[in-house]
Enzyme design. Sequence first.
Site, PDB file in Angstrom:
ATOM      1  N   ALA A 128       1.385   6.692  13.728  1.00 51.82           N
ATOM      2  CA  ALA A 128       0.779   5.583  12.975  1.00 51.82           C
ATOM      3  C   ALA A 128       1.410   4.258  13.398  1.00 51.82           C
ATOM      4  O   ALA A 128       0.717   3.234  13.509  1.00 51.82           O
ATOM      5  CB  ALA A 128       0.949   5.806  11.473  1.00 51.82           C
ATOM      6  N   GLY A 129       2.718   4.272  13.657  1.00 50.30           N
ATOM      7  CA  GLY A 129       3.415   3.049  14.081  1.00 50.30           C
ATOM      8  C   GLY A 129       2.850   2.506  15.381  1.00 50.30           C
ATOM      9  O   GLY A 129       2.687   1.291  15.552  1.00 50.30           O
ATOM     10  N   GLU A 175       9.609  16.007  15.827  1.00 47.60           N
ATOM     11  CA  GLU A 175      10.125  15.851  14.470  1.00 47.60           C
ATOM     12  C   GLU A 175       9.446  16.882  13.564  1.00 47.60           C
ATOM     13  O   GLU A 175       8.226  16.872  13.422  1.00 47.60           O
ATOM     14  CB  GLU A 175       9.826  14.433  13.965  1.00 47.60           C
ATOM     15  CG  GLU A 175      10.440  14.163  12.605  1.00 47.60           C
ATOM     16  CD  GLU A 175      10.092  12.775  12.078  1.00 47.60           C
ATOM     17  OE1 GLU A 175       8.912  12.377  12.163  1.00 47.60           O
ATOM     18  OE2 GLU A 175      11.001  12.102  11.571  1.00 47.60           O
ATOM     19  N   LYS A 232       0.862  -1.192   0.000  1.00 49.29           N
ATOM     20  CA  LYS A 232       0.000   0.000   0.000  1.00 49.29           C
ATOM     21  C   LYS A 232       0.891   1.233   0.000  1.00 49.29           C
ATOM     22  O   LYS A 232       1.541   1.563   0.983  1.00 49.29           O
ATOM     23  CB  LYS A 232      -0.924   0.038   1.216  1.00 49.29           C
ATOM     24  CG  LYS A 232      -1.995   1.097   1.031  1.00 49.29           C
ATOM     25  CD  LYS A 232      -2.411   1.827   2.273  1.00 49.29           C
ATOM     26  CE  LYS A 232      -1.466   2.786   2.860  1.00 49.29           C
ATOM     27  NZ  LYS A 232      -1.306   4.089   2.175  1.00 49.29           N
ATOM     28  N   GLU A 284       9.453   1.166  11.186  1.00 54.48           N
ATOM     29  CA  GLU A 284      10.521   2.156  10.950  1.00 54.48           C
ATOM     30  C   GLU A 284       9.857   3.517  11.095  1.00 54.48           C
ATOM     31  O   GLU A 284       9.078   3.921  10.221  1.00 54.48           O
ATOM     32  CB  GLU A 284      11.082   1.993   9.533  1.00 54.48           C
ATOM     33  CG  GLU A 284      11.727   0.653   9.260  1.00 54.48           C
ATOM     34  CD  GLU A 284      13.134   0.557   9.818  1.00 54.48           C
ATOM     35  OE1 GLU A 284      13.668   1.586  10.278  1.00 54.48           O
ATOM     36  OE2 GLU A 284      13.696  -0.543   9.810  1.00 54.48           O
ATOM     37  N   CYS A 294      14.041  10.801   7.725  1.00 51.69           N
ATOM     38  CA  CYS A 294      13.810  10.375   9.112  1.00 51.69           C
ATOM     39  C   CYS A 294      15.049  10.432   9.994  1.00 51.69           C
ATOM     40  O   CYS A 294      14.952  10.690  11.181  1.00 51.69           O
ATOM     41  CB  CYS A 294      13.255   8.958   9.092  1.00 51.69           C
ATOM     42  SG  CYS A 294      14.249   7.841   8.070  1.00 51.69           S
ATOM     43  N   GLY A 315       6.805   4.890   8.573  1.00 55.94           N
ATOM     44  CA  GLY A 315       5.978   6.088   8.634  1.00 55.94           C
ATOM     45  C   GLY A 315       6.144   6.766   9.982  1.00 55.94           C
ATOM     46  O   GLY A 315       7.168   6.598  10.651  1.00 55.94           O
ATOM     47  N   SER A 316       5.134   7.506  10.375  1.00 56.16           N
ATOM     48  CA  SER A 316       5.246   8.299  11.596  1.00 56.16           C
ATOM     49  C   SER A 316       5.129   7.423  12.836  1.00 56.16           C
ATOM     50  O   SER A 316       4.557   6.327  12.806  1.00 56.16           O
ATOM     51  CB  SER A 316       4.126   9.339  11.610  1.00 56.16           C
ATOM     52  OG  SER A 316       2.874   8.675  11.623  1.00 56.16           O
ATOM     53  N   THR A 317       5.632   7.945  13.933  1.00 55.80           N
ATOM     54  CA  THR A 317       5.547   7.222  15.204  1.00 55.80           C
ATOM     55  C   THR A 317       4.087   7.052  15.621  1.00 55.80           C
ATOM     56  O   THR A 317       3.702   5.998  16.133  1.00 55.80           O
ATOM     57  CB  THR A 317       6.375   7.960  16.272  1.00 55.80           C
ATOM     58  OG1 THR A 317       7.758   7.894  15.871  1.00 55.80           O
ATOM     59  CG2 THR A 317       6.225   7.332  17.644  1.00 55.80           C
TER      60      THR A 317
HETATM   61  P1  NAD Z   1       2.325   8.513   8.098  1.00 58.86           P
HETATM   62  O1  NAD Z   1       2.514   7.649   9.299  1.00 58.86           O
HETATM   63  O2  NAD Z   1       1.262   9.533   8.155  1.00 58.86           O
HETATM   64  O3  NAD Z   1       2.003   7.599   6.819  1.00 58.86           O
HETATM   65  C1  NAD Z   1       2.873   6.570   6.401  1.00 58.86           C
HETATM   66  C2  NAD Z   1       2.059   5.516   5.667  1.00 58.86           C
HETATM   67  O4  NAD Z   1       1.214   4.845   6.580  1.00 58.86           O
HETATM   68  C3  NAD Z   1       1.144   6.062   4.594  1.00 58.86           C
HETATM   69  O5  NAD Z   1       1.126   5.137   3.530  1.00 58.86           O
HETATM   70  C4  NAD Z   1      -0.203   6.144   5.299  1.00 58.86           C
HETATM   71  O6  NAD Z   1      -1.277   6.089   4.403  1.00 58.86           O
HETATM   72  C5  NAD Z   1      -0.151   4.921   6.178  1.00 58.86           C
HETATM   73  N1  NAD Z   1      -0.902   4.975   7.429  1.00 58.86           N
HETATM   74  C6  NAD Z   1      -1.111   6.044   8.231  1.00 58.86           C
HETATM   75  N2  NAD Z   1      -1.796   5.669   9.320  1.00 58.86           N
HETATM   76  C7  NAD Z   1      -1.994   4.336   9.219  1.00 58.86           C
HETATM   77  C8  NAD Z   1      -2.631   3.350  10.050  1.00 58.86           C
HETATM   78  N3  NAD Z   1      -3.192   3.676  11.216  1.00 58.86           N
HETATM   79  N4  NAD Z   1      -2.618   2.072   9.631  1.00 58.86           N
HETATM   80  C9  NAD Z   1      -2.034   1.721   8.475  1.00 58.86           C
HETATM   81  N5  NAD Z   1      -1.449   2.598   7.635  1.00 58.86           N
HETATM   82  C10 NAD Z   1      -1.417   3.893   8.019  1.00 58.86           C
HETATM   83  O7  NAD Z   1       3.748   9.142   7.798  1.00 58.86           O
HETATM   84  P2  NAD Z   1       4.156  10.150   6.633  1.00 58.86           P
HETATM   85  O8  NAD Z   1       3.800  11.521   7.042  1.00 58.86           O
HETATM   86  O9  NAD Z   1       3.678   9.644   5.335  1.00 58.86           O
HETATM   87  O10 NAD Z   1       5.752   9.967   6.631  1.00 58.86           O
HETATM   88  C11 NAD Z   1       6.614  10.706   7.404  1.00 58.86           C
HETATM   89  C12 NAD Z   1       7.041   9.916   8.623  1.00 58.86           C
HETATM   90  O11 NAD Z   1       7.695   8.714   8.235  1.00 58.86           O
HETATM   91  C13 NAD Z   1       8.055  10.682   9.455  1.00 58.86           C
HETATM   92  O12 NAD Z   1       7.730  10.535  10.818  1.00 58.86           O
HETATM   93  C14 NAD Z   1       9.359   9.970   9.151  1.00 58.86           C
HETATM   94  O13 NAD Z   1      10.346  10.092  10.137  1.00 58.86           O
HETATM   95  C15 NAD Z   1       8.908   8.569   8.974  1.00 58.86           C
HETATM   96  N6  NAD Z   1       9.909   7.796   8.221  1.00 58.86           N
HETATM   97  C16 NAD Z   1      10.658   6.855   8.889  1.00 58.86           C
HETATM   98  C17 NAD Z   1      11.642   6.145   8.220  1.00 58.86           C
HETATM   99  C18 NAD Z   1      12.471   5.088   8.906  1.00 58.86           C
HETATM  100  O14 NAD Z   1      13.082   4.287   8.212  1.00 58.86           O
HETATM  101  N7  NAD Z   1      12.519   5.039  10.228  1.00 58.86           N
HETATM  102  C19 NAD Z   1      11.861   6.393   6.867  1.00 58.86           C
HETATM  103  C20 NAD Z   1      11.089   7.354   6.213  1.00 58.86           C
HETATM  104  C21 NAD Z   1      10.105   8.047   6.911  1.00 58.86           C
END
Ligand code: NAD
Length: 480
Positions: A231-232, A382, A175, A249, A283, A227-229
């Site tokens: 959402a993680g 962040e 996705k 991640e 990140c 993605g973001s903490t």
């Molecule tokens: P985000 O968490 O908003 O979205 C990331 C992805 O997750 C998107 O595809 C989104 O549609 C999906 N998503 C969001 N909420 C979800 C949920 N509850 N269940 C399932 N999927 C969900 O993050 P973003 O704004 O797109 O990306 C930026 C963030 O990603 C920053 O915090 C950045 O530090 C982090 N990031 C981390 C790494 C790493 O390797 N640690 C690498 C790149 C980016």
Amino acid sequence: MDFDRSQLYIDGEFVASHGNDRIELVEAATEKPLGVSASAHDRDIDSAVAAARAAFPSWSRTSANDRADVLSRFAAALRSRSRETSALVSRENGMPITLSNTANGRTPAALVDYYAKLIRDQDVEEARPHKNGHTIVRREPRGVVAAIAAWNYPQALAIMKIAPALAAGCTVVFKASPETALDAFVFADAAQEAALPDGVLNIVPGGREAGAYLVAHPGVDKVAFTGSTAAGRAIGEVCGRLLRPVSLELGGKSAAIVLDDVDIDAMAGNLYGASFINNGQTCHLSSRILAPSTRYEEVVGAVSALASSLKVGNPLDTSTMIGPMVSAAHRDRVLGYIERGISDGARLTAGGGAPADHPVGFFVQPTVFADVRNDAVIAQEEIFGPVLSIIKYDSVDDAVRIANDSDFGLGGTVWSTDEDRATDIARRVETGTIGINDYTLDLGSPFGGVKASGIGRELGPEGLTGYQHLKSIYRVGPAS
Ligand code: NAD
């Protein structure tokens, strides 16, 4: 509008969505329409997971060498598209093209080749002596992988999951983020050209609801998320309840520890890569600069001069160092943090807002704040834009304490003319990765975070193990 990707890729075919939603993408530098993508509906996710489940028995039993052959063809198909892919991503998310040529152009094919070679070279079974005979320790693929990635390095983040998962013998539903939905279909085009068996890789861009539906889907065996903490945490909770393996991640707020013996000119030469790369939308960036009180103003001067010298512009121009933010909403979020830094009393020494000479596009000036306290909002949260905070320290112990006084632990750097001294300090920093006088990701070594930056590792041989589970077969006879 330049790109029409209004069909999802499921079970080896481009198919219409069951829903009517579309994702309309805008070019970050021009604010003009860039393209339209299908947006996955729950029933599309059901179909994609069903296709991946149906493909799993055969793909997982395909010999490692045969899987590696397919992956080599997939790598070649990605490589032949690398130039167009890099330019597309730069238009989607603002990444300077010189970086995109590597991160979105060369890296995907290189990683697929890396994991193809790894499975050719590695035995999946190992015999160990056992008091009754011997034990076969066997690595088996976990099953159907739900892969979800952020928009900032869309091709690299996706392939860091897809390549080891397919190599391990898993099948994948990917996705993609809505912000970078268009480039995700390059994987579909390459999969078709390389004749990946139907259902082995499925591409379903969509919003967070689609992601949440996929994570909790009963047909999924493992979740791989970047993605973001916030959402993680939500995904980790769901996977915990389901007892579903998950790798996370997440975000970062890393520190650059500048030691008192630093070569300031050398540091200024590498700090762009460590602290500003991809317009600050990275990140692992060292966005907190910890400077010794003995050389504080010298560091403030050098970092501010670097920020002011970075050319802001269209990411497709090879001389651009700082492109736009991915979206208007994200630009406004970053500008909000700059206002917060000013109102909290930090000293602005470079940038400070949207550049007047770029009225169109989601641009933010490279910005530096000095005299920042480590407990300030701009030092703890962040920002994900080109905004640095410089924090003063008195002793090395103080610097390590400040570096570790963060919810996150993903990247970081140490700057010194003495690499061994810097390495000793790097050993004391609570983080998953850290660079000495530079920060360049190593695709052959594990990458990931500690604390709120995540769980699990990608890249290197360790990146494969997350897609395998271990089975011990106890035998009474001796090993043959
Ligand atoms: P985000 O968490 O908003 O979205 C990331 C992805 O997750 C998107 O595809 C989104 O549609 C999906 N998503 C969001 N909420 C979800 C949920 N509850 N269940 C399932 N999927 C969900 O993050 P973003 O704004 O797109 O990306 C930026 C963030 O990603 C920053 O915090 C950045 O530090 C982090 N990031 C981390 C790494 C790493 O390797 N640690 C690498 C790149 C980016």
